[in-house]
Design a protein around this motif. Structure first.
Motif, PDB file in Angstrom:
ATOM      1  N   CYS A 257      16.942  -8.688   9.774  1.00 36.36           N
ATOM      2  CA  CYS A 257      15.771  -9.572   9.747  1.00 36.36           C
ATOM      3  C   CYS A 257      16.151 -10.830   8.966  1.00 36.36           C
ATOM      4  CB  CYS A 257      14.596  -8.860   9.085  1.00 36.36           C
ATOM      5  SG  CYS A 257      12.994  -9.232   9.815  1.00 36.36           S
ATOM      6  N   ASN A 258      16.990 -11.680   9.587  1.00 38.04           N
ATOM      7  CA  ASN A 258      17.642 -12.743   8.819  1.00 38.04           C
ATOM      8  C   ASN A 258      17.448 -14.151   9.373  1.00 38.04           C
ATOM      9  OD1 ASN A 258      19.181 -12.600  11.101  1.00 38.04           O
ATOM     10  ND2 ASN A 258      21.090 -12.066  10.091  1.00 38.04           N
ATOM     11  N   THR A 259      16.526 -14.321  10.331  1.00 44.38           N
ATOM     12  CA  THR A 259      16.259 -15.661  10.859  1.00 44.38           C
ATOM     13  C   THR A 259      14.756 -15.915  10.856  1.00 44.38           C
ATOM     14  OG1 THR A 259      15.955 -15.034  13.190  1.00 44.38           O
ATOM     15  CG2 THR A 259      18.237 -15.362  12.422  1.00 44.38           C
ATOM     16  N   PRO A 260      14.342 -17.171  10.959  1.00 39.43           N
ATOM     17  CA  PRO A 260      12.898 -17.462  10.997  1.00 39.43           C
ATOM     18  C   PRO A 260      12.190 -16.798  12.165  1.00 39.43           C
ATOM     19  CG  PRO A 260      14.137 -19.451  10.505  1.00 39.43           C
ATOM     20  CD  PRO A 260      15.148 -18.412  10.869  1.00 39.43           C
ATOM     21  N   TYR A 261      12.919 -16.531  13.252  1.00 37.96           N
ATOM     22  CA  TYR A 261      12.304 -15.944  14.444  1.00 37.96           C
ATOM     23  C   TYR A 261      12.498 -14.425  14.514  1.00 37.96           C
ATOM     24  CZ  TYR A 261      11.354 -20.596  16.240  1.00 37.96           C
ATOM     25  OH  TYR A 261      10.859 -21.871  16.402  1.00 37.96           O
ATOM     26  N   SER A 262      12.758 -13.804  13.384  1.00 40.45           N
ATOM     27  CA  SER A 262      12.959 -12.354  13.346  1.00 40.45           C
ATOM     28  C   SER A 262      11.638 -11.617  13.169  1.00 40.45           C
ATOM     29  CB  SER A 262      13.893 -11.975  12.194  1.00 40.45           C
ATOM     30  OG  SER A 262      15.189 -12.476  12.387  1.00 40.45           O
ATOM     31  N   ILE A 263      11.553 -10.450  13.823  1.00 39.85           N
ATOM     32  CA  ILE A 263      10.433  -9.529  13.633  1.00 39.85           C
ATOM     33  C   ILE A 263      11.030  -8.131  13.504  1.00 39.85           C
ATOM     34  CG2 ILE A 263       8.375  -8.507  14.671  1.00 39.85           C
ATOM     35  CD1 ILE A 263       7.942 -11.094  16.196  1.00 39.85           C
ATOM     36  N   ARG A 276      10.394  -1.855  -3.454  1.00 44.10           N
ATOM     37  CA  ARG A 276      10.308  -2.801  -4.569  1.00 44.10           C
ATOM     38  C   ARG A 276      10.106  -4.247  -4.121  1.00 44.10           C
ATOM     39  NH1 ARG A 276      14.962  -0.888  -8.890  1.00 44.10           N
ATOM     40  NH2 ARG A 276      14.580   1.350  -8.748  1.00 44.10           N
ATOM     41  N   SER A 277       9.614  -4.440  -2.926  1.00 42.71           N
ATOM     42  CA  SER A 277       9.458  -5.808  -2.444  1.00 42.71           C
ATOM     43  C   SER A 277       8.562  -5.833  -1.221  1.00 42.71           C
ATOM     44  CB  SER A 277      10.824  -6.405  -2.095  1.00 42.71           C
ATOM     45  OG  SER A 277      10.699  -7.690  -1.536  1.00 42.71           O
ATOM     46  N   ASP A 278       7.920  -6.981  -1.002  1.00 41.98           N
ATOM     47  CA  ASP A 278       7.182  -7.214   0.237  1.00 41.98           C
ATOM     48  C   ASP A 278       8.082  -7.816   1.305  1.00 41.98           C
ATOM     49  OD1 ASP A 278       4.936  -6.369  -1.110  1.00 41.98           O
ATOM     50  OD2 ASP A 278       4.308  -8.387  -1.668  1.00 41.98           O
ATOM     51  N   PHE A 279       9.341  -8.061   0.948  1.00 39.48           N
ATOM     52  CA  PHE A 279      10.276  -8.710   1.862  1.00 39.48           C
ATOM     53  C   PHE A 279      11.285  -7.722   2.426  1.00 39.48           C
ATOM     54  CE2 PHE A 279       8.602 -12.349  -0.360  1.00 39.48           C
ATOM     55  CZ  PHE A 279       8.625 -13.366   0.585  1.00 39.48           C
ATOM     56  N   LEU A 280      11.702  -7.979   3.647  1.00 40.75           N
ATOM     57  CA  LEU A 280      12.803  -7.275   4.287  1.00 40.75           C
ATOM     58  C   LEU A 280      13.774  -8.355   4.744  1.00 40.75           C
ATOM     59  CD1 LEU A 280      13.713  -4.379   5.390  1.00 40.75           C
ATOM     60  CD2 LEU A 280      12.937  -5.256   7.612  1.00 40.75           C
ATOM     61  N   GLY A 281      14.846  -8.556   4.002  1.00 38.14           N
ATOM     62  CA  GLY A 281      15.714  -9.689   4.299  1.00 38.14           C
ATOM     63  C   GLY A 281      14.944 -10.984   4.128  1.00 38.14           C
ATOM     64  N   LYS A 282      14.900 -11.793   5.204  1.00 36.20           N
ATOM     65  CA  LYS A 282      14.156 -13.055   5.169  1.00 36.20           C
ATOM     66  C   LYS A 282      12.764 -12.928   5.772  1.00 36.20           C
ATOM     67  CE  LYS A 282      18.283 -15.989   5.236  1.00 36.20           C
ATOM     68  NZ  LYS A 282      19.008 -17.077   5.944  1.00 36.20           N
ATOM     69  N   ALA A 308       0.370   7.358   2.585  1.00 40.37           N
ATOM     70  CA  ALA A 308       1.468   6.440   2.280  1.00 40.37           C
ATOM     71  C   ALA A 308       1.581   5.402   3.394  1.00 40.37           C
ATOM     72  CB  ALA A 308       2.782   7.213   2.158  1.00 40.37           C
ATOM     73  N   ALA A 309       1.591   4.136   3.006  1.00 43.05           N
ATOM     74  CA  ALA A 309       1.721   3.045   3.986  1.00 43.05           C
ATOM     75  C   ALA A 309       3.198   2.839   4.292  1.00 43.05           C
ATOM     76  CB  ALA A 309       1.096   1.765   3.434  1.00 43.05           C
ATOM     77  N   ILE A 310       3.740   3.677   5.184  1.00 43.93           N
ATOM     78  CA  ILE A 310       5.181   3.655   5.457  1.00 43.93           C
ATOM     79  C   ILE A 310       5.522   2.992   6.789  1.00 43.93           C
ATOM     80  CG2 ILE A 310       5.594   5.699   4.054  1.00 43.93           C
ATOM     81  CD1 ILE A 310       5.813   7.332   6.617  1.00 43.93           C
ATOM     82  N   ASP A 311       4.513   2.622   7.573  1.00 44.08           N
ATOM     83  CA  ASP A 311       4.743   1.893   8.822  1.00 44.08           C
ATOM     84  C   ASP A 311       4.465   0.416   8.558  1.00 44.08           C
ATOM     85  OD1 ASP A 311       4.985   4.189  11.031  1.00 44.08           O
ATOM     86  OD2 ASP A 311       3.432   4.759   9.603  1.00 44.08           O
ATOM     87  N   HIS A 312       5.385  -0.447   9.015  1.00 38.56           N
ATOM     88  CA  HIS A 312       5.295  -1.859   8.640  1.00 38.56           C
ATOM     89  C   HIS A 312       5.628  -2.787   9.804  1.00 38.56           C
ATOM     90  CE1 HIS A 312       5.249  -0.837   4.295  1.00 38.56           C
ATOM     91  NE2 HIS A 312       6.122   0.095   4.630  1.00 38.56           N
ATOM     92  N   ILE A 313       5.166  -4.020   9.672  1.00 39.08           N
ATOM     93  CA  ILE A 313       5.561  -5.113  10.554  1.00 39.08           C
ATOM     94  C   ILE A 313       5.962  -6.279   9.663  1.00 39.08           C
ATOM     95  CG2 ILE A 313       4.827  -6.768  12.327  1.00 39.08           C
ATOM     96  CD1 ILE A 313       2.798  -4.630  13.267  1.00 39.08           C
ATOM     97  N   TYR A 314       7.212  -6.716   9.789  1.00 35.36           N
ATOM     98  CA  TYR A 314       7.728  -7.846   9.011  1.00 35.36           C
ATOM     99  C   TYR A 314       7.967  -9.028   9.953  1.00 35.36           C
ATOM    100  CZ  TYR A 314       8.720  -4.508   5.238  1.00 35.36           C
ATOM    101  OH  TYR A 314       8.612  -3.557   4.255  1.00 35.36           O
ATOM    102  N   ILE A 315       7.677 -10.234   9.475  1.00 31.13           N
ATOM    103  CA  ILE A 315       7.842 -11.420  10.312  1.00 31.13           C
ATOM    104  C   ILE A 315       8.614 -12.496   9.558  1.00 31.13           C
ATOM    105  CG2 ILE A 315       5.799 -11.010  11.723  1.00 31.13           C
ATOM    106  CD1 ILE A 315       4.269 -12.997   9.949  1.00 31.13           C
ATOM    107  N   GLY A 316       9.394 -13.288  10.326  1.00 36.17           N
ATOM    108  CA  GLY A 316      10.144 -14.388   9.760  1.00 36.17           C
ATOM    109  C   GLY A 316       9.258 -15.600   9.508  1.00 36.17           C
TER     110      GLY A 316
END
Length: 345
Positions: A257-263, A276-282, A308-316
């Protein structure tokens, strides 16, 4: 003798409280599954530690009359009262959001938005239910972190399934019904991805992906406007195995997850507190971006504030979060579905 037992139990309960609270910031947490669990279900463990302390407190009151050591029992009571107050107080403070979302809460589709559904079905939800949920929510991207299939990449769903491809036929039925392409990866035999055909063709790419961690896809024709997508199902920490595989999978997910267009989407088998973070890579967790404390997604038998909130969606950074919710109905799965709406900047 009984006074010493009560004091010892009170001290142990206070020690458990401290362990649960401190676990997220202690480095040894990465190596011990029990501390991983304490962190993932922090509110639940704190509540039950407080409940046990309260029961023990009541027994000290009942048996105090039968003991000659009044001072020792008074000390025990103070310790237990402190444990009850601390545990219950921290439990409420660390509890997840109480509110789950209904289908009616999801915003209607709008132009230039991307709608994402992720759901670990635990392999127990039939295709009709998956199709009906998708038809009601109208996602552009669907991630099923636990839907086994025997193929190694995208395939043409126009073929007629045979007995040997019966399960793939099931996935094809979903893809065909929703006008979506279907993708998976050889070393991620339980992860399945559906992408709306309006996004064009995608292709799986090997990013030194550890076995069973998930897989990464990018637009086949390198369209910069289309997202790169990481499908995730990280190995859960287990007793006897430890957290080493989870750590390896997590580091891979971070690097993908390392570019602005990553999901990145799926079952991370970890809360943000675990990571320990709200971030996954970028990329950033969409719930956190919206200022939402996500309700528990697992286990669906637990109330949302204890899960437990273990399912996530991360966005660039190229995307703006519009909406996020944990859906209330699990349809028999141990996981609640999650849904998000995003759009480009």
């Amino acid at each position: 003798m009984i006074q010493r037992i009560y004091i010892a139990l009170a001290v142990i309960l206070l020690g458990i409280f401290l362990l649960i609270v401190v676990a997220p910031v202690v480095s040894v947490f990465y190596n011990l599954p029990i501390l991983f669990l304490f962190t993932a279900f922090q509110s639940l463990f704190l509540f039950f530690t407080g409940l046990i302390s309260a029961v023990l407190l009541v027994t000290t009151i009942i048996f105090a009359k039968n003991t000659s050591c009044y001072k020792a029992m008074q000390i025990t009571r103070y310790l237990l009262i402190s444990c009850v107050v601390l545990c219950v107080g921290f439990s409420f403070a660390t509890a997840n959001s109480f509110r789950l979302s209904s289908l009616e809460d999801i915003p209607a589709p709008e132009k230039e938005t991307i709608r994402i559904l992720s759901w670990n079905t635990d392999k127990v939800v039939d295709e009709k239910t998956i199709i009906e949920l998708a038809q009601k929510t109208r996602p552009d991207i669907i991630v099923l972190p636990e839907e086994p299939q025997p193929f190694t990449s995208s395939f043409d769903c126009s073929f007629v399934p045979t007995a040997d491809t019966e399960h793939v036929g099931r996935l094809c039925e979903i893809g065909t019904s929703l006008n979506m392409n279907v993708y998976f990866w050889e070393q991620a035999s339980e992860q399945t991805l559906f992408i709306s055909k309006k996004f064009g063709d995608y292709q799986p790419v090997n990013l030194n992906t550890p076995p069973f961690a998930g897989f990464f896809v990018s637009p086949k024709y390198l369209d910069e406007d289309m997202p790169d997508i990481t499908v995730v199902h990280l190995q859960r920490p287990e007793f006897g195995i430890g957290t080493s595989w989870w750590q390896k999978h997590w580091k891979w997910a971070q690097s993908s997850c390392n570019t602005p267009y990553s999901i990145a989407v799926g079952d991370f088998n970890a809360t943000n507190l675990n990571m320990r973070s709200d971030f996954l890579g970028k990329c950033k967790d969409i719930a956190s971006s919206l200022g939402i404390k996500s309700p528990g997604t697992w286990h669906s038998m637990l109330p949302a504030f204890w899960g437990a909130a273990i399912d996530h969606i991360y966005i660039g950074s190229a995307y703006v979060p519009i909406w996020y919710g944990v859906l209330s109905e699990s349809y028999g799965s141990g996981h609640r579905p999650i849904f998000a709406v995003i759009k480009k900047h």
